[in-house]
Design a protein around this motif. Structure first.
Motif, PDB file in Angstrom:
ATOM      1  N   THR A 216       0.548  -1.160  -0.058  1.00 12.52           N
ATOM      2  CA  THR A 216      -0.053   0.010   0.045  1.00 12.52           C
ATOM      3  C   THR A 216       0.813   1.272  -0.013  1.00 12.52           C
ATOM      4  OG1 THR A 216      -0.021  -0.440   2.389  1.00 12.52           O
ATOM      5  CG2 THR A 216      -2.150  -0.813   1.144  1.00 12.52           C
ATOM      6  N   GLY A 217       2.113   1.065   0.091  1.00 17.42           N
ATOM      7  CA  GLY A 217       3.146   2.264   0.047  1.00 17.42           C
ATOM      8  C   GLY A 217       2.865   3.291  -1.242  1.00 17.42           C
ATOM      9  N   GLU A 218       3.131   4.487  -0.896  1.00 19.45           N
ATOM     10  CA  GLU A 218       2.818   5.363  -2.065  1.00 19.45           C
ATOM     11  C   GLU A 218       4.114   5.544  -2.780  1.00 19.45           C
ATOM     12  OE1 GLU A 218      -0.424   8.745  -0.953  1.00 19.45           O
ATOM     13  OE2 GLU A 218       1.251   8.790   0.600  1.00 19.45           O
ATOM     14  N   SER A 219       5.162   5.255  -2.540  1.00 24.43           N
ATOM     15  CA  SER A 219       6.572   5.433  -3.332  1.00 24.43           C
ATOM     16  C   SER A 219       6.740   3.932  -4.071  1.00 24.43           C
ATOM     17  CB  SER A 219       7.734   5.569  -2.508  1.00 24.43           C
ATOM     18  OG  SER A 219       7.418   6.267  -1.303  1.00 24.43           O
ATOM     19  N   THR A 220       7.619   4.154  -5.321  1.00 22.94           N
ATOM     20  CA  THR A 220       7.863   2.914  -5.769  1.00 22.94           C
ATOM     21  C   THR A 220       9.432   2.759  -5.756  1.00 22.94           C
ATOM     22  OG1 THR A 220       6.327   2.916  -7.257  1.00 22.94           O
ATOM     23  CG2 THR A 220       8.033   1.549  -8.029  1.00 22.94           C
ATOM     24  N   LEU A 221      10.030   1.667  -5.167  1.00 21.24           N
ATOM     25  CA  LEU A 221      11.396   1.768  -4.834  1.00 21.24           C
ATOM     26  C   LEU A 221      12.150   0.528  -5.935  1.00 21.24           C
ATOM     27  CD1 LEU A 221      11.361   0.912  -1.343  1.00 21.24           C
ATOM     28  CD2 LEU A 221      10.917   2.921  -2.356  1.00 21.24           C
ATOM     29  N   TYR A 222      13.288   1.259  -6.507  1.00 21.36           N
ATOM     30  CA  TYR A 222      14.095   0.261  -7.243  1.00 21.36           C
ATOM     31  C   TYR A 222      15.368  -0.124  -6.695  1.00 21.36           C
ATOM     32  CZ  TYR A 222      10.691   1.826 -10.988  1.00 21.36           C
ATOM     33  OH  TYR A 222       9.633   1.975 -11.603  1.00 21.36           O
ATOM     34  N   TYR A 223      15.780  -1.257  -6.183  1.00 27.03           N
ATOM     35  CA  TYR A 223      17.036  -1.541  -5.792  1.00 27.03           C
ATOM     36  C   TYR A 223      17.735  -2.892  -5.855  1.00 27.03           C
ATOM     37  CZ  TYR A 223      13.819  -4.156  -2.622  1.00 27.03           C
ATOM     38  OH  TYR A 223      12.513  -5.100  -1.917  1.00 27.03           O
ATOM     39  N   ASP A 224      19.014  -2.774  -5.582  1.00 26.42           N
ATOM     40  CA  ASP A 224      19.912  -4.141  -5.907  1.00 26.42           C
ATOM     41  C   ASP A 224      19.117  -5.192  -4.565  1.00 26.42           C
ATOM     42  OD1 ASP A 224      21.886  -5.712  -5.971  1.00 26.42           O
ATOM     43  OD2 ASP A 224      23.365  -4.126  -6.091  1.00 26.42           O
ATOM     44  N   ILE A 238      24.793   0.699  -1.581  1.00 25.19           N
ATOM     45  CA  ILE A 238      23.977  -0.165  -2.349  1.00 25.19           C
ATOM     46  C   ILE A 238      22.935   0.524  -3.258  1.00 25.19           C
ATOM     47  CG2 ILE A 238      22.466  -2.035  -2.385  1.00 25.19           C
ATOM     48  CD1 ILE A 238      24.024  -3.311  -0.061  1.00 25.19           C
ATOM     49  N   PHE A 239      22.859   0.318  -4.385  1.00 30.86           N
ATOM     50  CA  PHE A 239      22.024   0.892  -5.301  1.00 30.86           C
ATOM     51  C   PHE A 239      20.483   0.952  -4.767  1.00 30.86           C
ATOM     52  CE2 PHE A 239      18.959   1.259  -8.849  1.00 30.86           C
ATOM     53  CZ  PHE A 239      19.400   2.472  -9.284  1.00 30.86           C
ATOM     54  N   ALA A 240      19.759   1.942  -4.617  1.00 29.94           N
ATOM     55  CA  ALA A 240      18.315   2.043  -4.215  1.00 29.94           C
ATOM     56  C   ALA A 240      17.871   3.354  -4.324  1.00 29.94           C
ATOM     57  CB  ALA A 240      18.213   1.526  -2.734  1.00 29.94           C
ATOM     58  N   VAL A 241      16.886   3.587  -5.252  1.00 27.93           N
ATOM     59  CA  VAL A 241      16.164   4.802  -5.577  1.00 27.93           C
ATOM     60  C   VAL A 241      14.722   4.756  -5.695  1.00 27.93           C
ATOM     61  CG1 VAL A 241      18.336   5.640  -6.842  1.00 27.93           C
ATOM     62  CG2 VAL A 241      16.480   4.348  -7.958  1.00 27.93           C
ATOM     63  N   LYS A 249      17.647   3.751 -18.190  1.00 24.90           N
ATOM     64  CA  LYS A 249      18.691   4.078 -19.389  1.00 24.90           C
ATOM     65  C   LYS A 249      20.144   3.903 -18.534  1.00 24.90           C
ATOM     66  CE  LYS A 249      15.807   6.369 -22.483  1.00 24.90           C
ATOM     67  NZ  LYS A 249      15.360   7.638 -21.806  1.00 24.90           N
ATOM     68  N   THR A 250      19.727   4.324 -17.043  1.00 21.94           N
ATOM     69  CA  THR A 250      21.348   4.577 -16.767  1.00 21.94           C
ATOM     70  C   THR A 250      21.287   3.681 -15.381  1.00 21.94           C
ATOM     71  OG1 THR A 250      20.252   6.461 -15.238  1.00 21.94           O
ATOM     72  CG2 THR A 250      21.314   7.078 -17.201  1.00 21.94           C
ATOM     73  N   SER A 251      20.365   2.578 -15.243  1.00 21.18           N
ATOM     74  CA  SER A 251      20.624   1.723 -14.103  1.00 21.18           C
ATOM     75  C   SER A 251      21.572   1.021 -14.033  1.00 21.18           C
ATOM     76  CB  SER A 251      19.147   0.742 -14.122  1.00 21.18           C
ATOM     77  OG  SER A 251      19.222  -0.026 -13.254  1.00 21.18           O
ATOM     78  N   PRO A 252      22.459   0.955 -12.965  1.00 23.53           N
ATOM     79  CA  PRO A 252      23.748   0.424 -12.874  1.00 23.53           C
ATOM     80  C   PRO A 252      23.603  -1.345 -12.516  1.00 23.53           C
ATOM     81  CG  PRO A 252      23.279   1.592 -10.610  1.00 23.53           C
ATOM     82  CD  PRO A 252      22.254   1.776 -11.879  1.00 23.53           C
ATOM     83  N   ILE A 253      22.234  -1.631 -12.311  1.00 22.09           N
ATOM     84  CA  ILE A 253      21.852  -3.071 -11.771  1.00 22.09           C
ATOM     85  C   ILE A 253      21.330  -3.797 -12.858  1.00 22.09           C
ATOM     86  CG2 ILE A 253      20.701  -4.341 -10.214  1.00 22.09           C
ATOM     87  CD1 ILE A 253      22.928  -2.421  -9.049  1.00 22.09           C
ATOM     88  N   PRO A 254      21.790  -4.653 -13.214  1.00 16.22           N
ATOM     89  CA  PRO A 254      21.043  -5.512 -14.217  1.00 16.22           C
ATOM     90  C   PRO A 254      19.765  -6.029 -13.966  1.00 16.22           C
ATOM     91  CG  PRO A 254      22.790  -6.993 -13.490  1.00 16.22           C
ATOM     92  CD  PRO A 254      22.854  -5.445 -12.836  1.00 16.22           C
ATOM     93  N   ASN A 256      17.818  -8.426 -13.790  1.00 19.23           N
ATOM     94  CA  ASN A 256      17.540  -9.827 -12.988  1.00 19.23           C
ATOM     95  C   ASN A 256      17.886  -9.722 -11.538  1.00 19.23           C
ATOM     96  OD1 ASN A 256      20.214  -9.755 -13.825  1.00 19.23           O
ATOM     97  ND2 ASN A 256      20.348 -11.993 -13.779  1.00 19.23           N
ATOM     98  N   GLU A 257      18.700  -8.460 -11.378  1.00 21.74           N
ATOM     99  CA  GLU A 257      19.139  -8.250  -9.656  1.00 21.74           C
ATOM    100  C   GLU A 257      18.474  -7.150  -9.270  1.00 21.74           C
ATOM    101  OE1 GLU A 257      23.394  -8.143  -9.775  1.00 21.74           O
ATOM    102  OE2 GLU A 257      23.571  -9.806 -10.839  1.00 21.74           O
TER     103      GLU A 257
END
Ligand code: P5A
Length: 422
Positions: A216-224, A238-241, A249-254, A256-257
């Motif tokens: 139910t969170g309002e933010s979407t997180l992208y993380y390693d 560790i990458f998390a934004v 286009k500039t994500s440092p994480i493949p 599948n990870e």
């Protein structure tokens, strides 16, 4: 505390305007009641949890040398004119005029006041670094207050402010607060995900949010995915934004990870250098008698939002399942047969014995068994001691773990022994 004396207006009705579990459960458990849109009364059950949360926060702030103060909720507008934020803050700020036509506002945050206190008292570099914090009410006139206290207009925040001589010293403090926040949230039973964030209205160029995973969170997180197993030391690197910062286009994480999840922002920290100290003329004299404008940061925890976030993380279809350290009581004693003399006697005995070292809610109300068991599961105290005439006639009471739902039969002395000396 006797339940018959406890002000906890529980209810079975699911309010139609409450869309998420925490909002529904807080209303049903009699924790909050709406006073106006985004503004809530805090009732005793919720206050007990707020106090547990605040105690953990204060203990962890003490450990990093932060000083507790109270700034004010009503602030003179002049301070915000000095910093240049008075006009920028826009409609979210509640502006107030007093009887002499003086301009005031209800604090949405207190960077200006922290800077004002600093400049009044600290005149020498020897007074640096220093940290002040408070836990106080805020008001932000959010366009869309929603999900109960999750996004309120009036809410309780822990807000801290740091002052340092150099960038290096400011960065060191920032890292210290970062680690202390991880410990703080873990002590509440939560798994915080720190993400790099935008600094928005507070400003600055180094900022992290602390998120709790919840659908139910309002933010979407992208993380390693490494983040989930990292040590506290590793977390910062560790990458998390959040979605605001994520660019595929500039994500440092493949792919599948990379993990993508919804989150609730329960904390937010900022480094913003001299953004307030310079315009507000807050300076000290350095070793050479030269003016030194301190490097500042500010550090927030959404104290009232945390209650909702904890419930989002810990509930089932019957109610709340409080983690031990923030639970409103340690244990509840349920007398299922209040007209049975033995039940009353044994409940009194258990209640008296446990109350010496535990916070106990004794359900002594004359009510149906179903209602009592239902209320106990709804308000979610971690342990229930259930005293009924049938078990008692065989020398037993039941001990139920709210989270695992496991029930064991114990003698009265055994059940007392479980909680005393623990
Ligand atoms: C940091 C401390 C600040 O205000 N100034 C002082 C900085 N940061 S913040 O991100 O804007 O807010 C800090 C935390 O407060 C919670 N929060 C809210 N809780 C409930 N309802 C709201 N409307 C609300 N707005 C912010 C969040 O947990 C946020 O991380």
């Amino acid at each position: 505390m006797l339940f018959s004396e406890f002000f906890a207006p529980t209810s079975k009705d699911i309010p139609s305007d409450a869309k998420i579990a925490s909002h529904q459960l807080m209303l049903r458990a009699g924790m909050i009641s709406q006073a106006a849109s985004g503004i809530y009364y805090w009732l005793p059950l919720a206050v007990r949890v707020l106090e547990k949360i605040m105690k953990i926060i204060c203990e962890e702030q003490d450990k990093i040398g932060a000083n507790k103060v109270y700034f004010t909720t009503i602030q003179p507008a002049e301070l915000w004119m000095e910093s240049g934020r008075y006009d920028d803050y826009g409609k979210e700020m509640l502006r107030i005029t007093d009887r002499k036509d003086g301009k005031f506002l209800y604090s949405p945050t207190n960077e200006e006041q922290a800077t004002d206190v600093f400049r009044k008292y600290v005149k020498s570099y020897k007074g640096l670094p220093t940290m002040l914090y408070q836990i106080h009410w805020k008001f932000r006139d959010e366009i869309r207050p929603r999900f109960g206290v999750m996004r309120g207009r009036e809410f309780l925040m822990k807000d801290g402010y740091s002052f340092a001589s150099t960038f290096e010293e400011a960065e060191e403090i920032y890292k210290k607060v970062f680690k202390s926040y991880i410990r703080t949230f873990k002590r509440m039973g939560l798994t915080p995900i720190p993400v790099q964030a935008d600094s928005g209205a507070i400003g600055g160029n180094m900022s992290h949010e602390f998120q709790i995973l919840a659908q139910t969170g309002e933010s979407t997180l992208y993380y390693d995915k490494k983040l989930l197993t990292a040590s506290d030391e590793e977390l910062m690197n560790i990458f998390a934004v959040t979605d605001e910062k994520y660019d595929p286009k500039t994500s440092p994480i493949p792919k599948n990870e990379l993990m993508v999840s919804k989150g609730i922002e329960v904390g937010h920290i900022f480094y913003f250098g001299k953004k307030y100290s310079e315009p507000m003329n807050a300076f000290v004299l350095d070793k050479n008698g030269q003016k030194l404008y301190p490097e500042m940061g500010s550090y927030g925890i959404g104290v009232s939002r945390l209650i909702a976030a904890i419930i989002e993380a810990f509930h089932d279809e019957r109610g709340i399942m409080w983690p031990e350290h923030v639970a409103p009581f340690d244990v509840t004693v349920l007398n299922l047969h209040t007209s049975n003399k033995d039940c009353v006697e044994i409940c009194n005995k258990i209640y008296r014995a446990l109350s010496e070292s535990k916070e106990v809610l004794y359900d002594d109300r004359e009510m149906s068994i179903g209602e009592k068991l239902g209320d106990a599961d709804l308000i979610g105290i971690p342990w229930q001691i259930i005293v009924g005439e049938k078990n008692l006639s065989q020398g037993f009471v039941e001990l139920k773990n709210r989270k695992t739902k496991e029930i064991i039969k114990l003698s009265v002395d055994e059940v007392i022994g479980r909680f005393i000396g623990k």
